[in-house]
Design a protein around this motif. Sequence first.
Motif, mmCIF file in Angstrom:
data_model
loop_
_atom_site.group_PDB
_atom_site.id
_atom_site.type_symbol
_atom_site.label_atom_id
_atom_site.label_comp_id
_atom_site.label_asym_id
_atom_site.label_seq_id
_atom_site.Cartn_x
_atom_site.Cartn_y
_atom_site.Cartn_z
ATOM 1 N N THR A 160 -14.264 20.948 3.087
ATOM 2 C CA THR A 160 -13.084 21.818 2.928
ATOM 3 C C THR A 160 -11.935 20.967 2.371
ATOM 4 N N LEU A 161 -10.910 21.645 1.878
ATOM 5 C CA LEU A 161 -9.748 20.909 1.371
ATOM 6 C C LEU A 161 -9.033 20.193 2.515
ATOM 7 N N ALA A 162 -9.008 20.819 3.698
ATOM 8 C CA ALA A 162 -8.374 20.171 4.852
ATOM 9 C C ALA A 162 -9.083 18.855 5.159
ATOM 10 N N GLU A 163 -10.425 18.876 5.135
ATOM 11 C CA GLU A 163 -11.171 17.624 5.379
ATOM 12 C C GLU A 163 -10.920 16.598 4.277
ATOM 13 N N VAL A 219 -6.059 17.504 1.879
ATOM 14 C CA VAL A 219 -5.164 18.178 0.947
ATOM 15 C C VAL A 219 -4.845 19.570 1.496
ATOM 16 N N GLN A 220 -3.562 19.920 1.511
ATOM 17 C CA GLN A 220 -3.187 21.264 1.985
ATOM 18 C C GLN A 220 -2.352 21.980 0.931
ATOM 19 N N THR A 224 -0.262 24.569 -1.102
ATOM 20 C CA THR A 224 0.474 25.793 -0.805
ATOM 21 C C THR A 224 -0.059 26.903 -1.720
ATOM 22 N N ARG A 255 -8.577 29.164 -2.205
ATOM 23 C CA ARG A 255 -8.110 29.623 -0.879
ATOM 24 C C ARG A 255 -9.235 29.547 0.141
ATOM 25 N N ARG A 266 -9.794 26.167 1.724
ATOM 26 C CA ARG A 266 -8.760 25.563 2.571
ATOM 27 C C ARG A 266 -9.265 25.340 3.980
#
Length: 407
Positions: A360-363, A366-367, A369, A404, A407
């Motif tokens: 995932t992007l969180a892993e 990167v977050q 917007t 999205r 994320r």
Amino acid sequence: MKRERRYAGTKEAAETMDFQYYTPTRVVFGRKSEEQVGALVRAQGCKKALVHFGGGSARRSGLLETVERSLAAAGVEFTELGGAQPNPRLGLVRQGVELCRAEGVDFILAVGGGSVIDSAKAIGYGAANEGDVWDFYNFVRAPKACLPVGAVLTIAAAGSEMSDSSVITNEDGWVKRGYSNDLCRPKFAVMDPELTMTLPEYQTMCGCADILMHTMERYFGREAPMGLTICMAEALMRSVMENARVLLAAPDDYEARAQVMWAGSLSHNGLTGCGGDGGDWATHKLEHELGGLFDVAHGAGLTALWGSWARYVYREEPARFARFAEKVLGVAPQESEEATALAGIEAMEAFYRAIRMPTTLAELGVQPTDAQIEEMAEKCSVTARGALGKFRPLGKADMAAIYRAAR
Ligand code: NZQ
Ligand code: ZN
């Protein structure tokens, strides 16, 4: 597979299987092969070489010294330019172009990974043509030539050592763009698997992920490649996965390093796409925007996005994903093709986690917007120049939905 169902034995099948395979790169593979580099450059008949390298790993390991000793012994004059960074920047490319012009450089020797080789190719375009080199990456005009490039590879990943492409980031707007043209295919690639043993585990695994993805992109074109190619692609992917696991436990395993290194070149020199339609490449293009905006490692960006892309598109042809699940990941057939396809996507993500890659992007750390997601989707649709990808062509809203979901 779609081809087997729709085209087998027809004239249409023959036509979609037509292809050109062009791999002009001499591969010099094995322990201490870097000691041959002087003779290899000499054989190109050049007057002065630019030795281009990255942020310091080649100097620290002593490789640069070995290379320069070999050049001197072969009587090759050279100058140096270091500092190419992951997601290589246009600024350094422009500096390299000026240096080549000022010093009469007529050969570029890249000592490093995909970033250094891509930067070398871009310098090669800039030095061999008038005007600004970004024009080529901006699709404004096409280059007429490229200075010859050779590579001493230090990381198995991007496949740039045999590929026709170069990916550069323009700091003005943080736009990352790839440009493909046979002119930049390296004249030779020196590959000593031992050189990759100084890589941190994260970079080794990013490399394995990228190698897998280069074949997966071709596997998931609108039409699958011809049957022989599909079988070779599946074998390559199984081998990379097996050797990635070996390298997690034993990073100094020469045989595993060697197999991954050779797979890296074969995965991106066109072989695993022969008889296909060129492949999908949506995950790559979506990742390039992440790399441009957030400067993430390319392989990790790919694994963070792939599952979201796969879940978004697999219904187009569940049979392709089901075959991938069974042949590459060893998933047992489920109650339906769709269920097997989904189990395959999960198994691929489990593999990514096993080699400590993000899903995932969180892993990935990167977050983005909502506004950044819109920005990446917008830039990506400009780069795509129409719909993105072939397996299921994606519009801007689809791209944003995939970001999205990741994320
Ligand atoms: O800069 P140094 O100090 O050398 O450190 C590098 C860098 O930090 C390090 N490294 C490389 N070899 C090493 C080493 N560290 C220790 N020991 C060694 N032997 O590893 C880091 C990553 O290097 P990089 O060159 O960025 O890796 P990679 O080969 O994955 O290249 C990534 C770039 O290639 C592009 C990507 O988008 C990205 O910009 N791609 C290029 C392609 C092509 N030209 O065909 C296709 C790919 O799909 C990809 O897009
Ligand atoms: Zn890649």
